[in-house]
Design a protein around this motif. Sequence first.
Motif: not given
Length: 286
Positions: A162-163, A181-190, A216-218
Motif C-alpha cells: 500500500f502507499l 501499483l494501481l495496475s497491480e491493484h495496490i491501494p494508493v492514497k496521495l 476504491k484503490r486510488f
Amino acid sequence: MKTFKKTCGGLLKDEYIDKLNAIWDEISTISNPNRIRILYFLFNQEQANVKEIHEKVNLSYPTISNNFKVLLKEEYVFKHKSYYYVGASGKIKLQLLFKLTDIFNIADNYQYILANHIVDDFSIDNILSFNYLKDSKLMQISRKDVFAIDKLLIDNMKNSKFLYFIFSELNLRYVEIISELLSEHIPVKLIIPQEIRVKFIDSFDRDLINKAFMDKRFYFLATSDKIHLNLFVNDFMMAFNLFHETGIVDKNNVIISNNDLSLKWAKSVFNNCFEKGGIKYGSLAE
C-alpha cells in the motif's frame, strides 16, 4: 505555583496555557530528586514500608516522611497499614511523564532538522507521539545529490503493498510507479498541491485511474492549503522531509525508519493532513 502567560502577541491560546499549567503542576509535585527516587522505587514494587525504602533508596527517615506528605496529599501514593504503594492514577501519570521525557529527548536529537523548519502540519497528537520515532535515522544528503531522496523513494515504492504519499512537486517517475501499483491493484492514497493537480491527472492513463477510483484503490487530495512536508509511508518504510521557514523544501535532510511504530505515526500525520481543504478524488471523497 508557576504559571504560563500569553506571549508573542497572544499566540498561546488559553486552552494551551491551561494545559501547560496543569503539566507544570504535575512536574512540580515530583520534581524533588528524593521524591523521584521514592516514586521510581515504589513504581517497580507492589508495596514497601519506610524501613525498606530507607534501606533500598538510601534516604533518611525524616526525608522519606517529608516527601510522603506531598505524595500522599497529591494522591500519587497511598498507604495501607504500614505499607505505601503507587495508586493507579499515579502510575498512569508517571508513565505519561516518562513518555514526555522521551519526546523531549527525540526533539533534542532531531533539533538539527526541526530548527528553522516549518512543523505546522504536525497535530498535537503527532507531537505527543514523537517517541514513536526513537529508532528513526536522519539521512543527510549532499547538495550535489539533490535527487537522492527521489531515488530512495522510487526504489522503495516499487514493492509497496500500500502507499500513502505527500509530495510537493510533480515527478513523472512517481506517476510511472504509482501507475504500476494501481495496475497491480495496490491501494494508493496521495496528497498533492492544488497547483499541480491538472498536470498530475493528465500524466496518468485515464482508463487506469477511473477503474482504480471505481474499485476504491486510488484516492487523493489536491489541497488548497499549503502543506510544508513531503511524507512517504508504505508497509515497510516511512520517510519525511520538511520545508525551511523560507518556504523552500529541504532536500538535504530526511528522516527514515522501518519501525512499525514509526509507520503508524506517519499514517497518522498523513490522515491529519488529509483533513485540510481542497478537492478530494476517489472513495475518500464519498
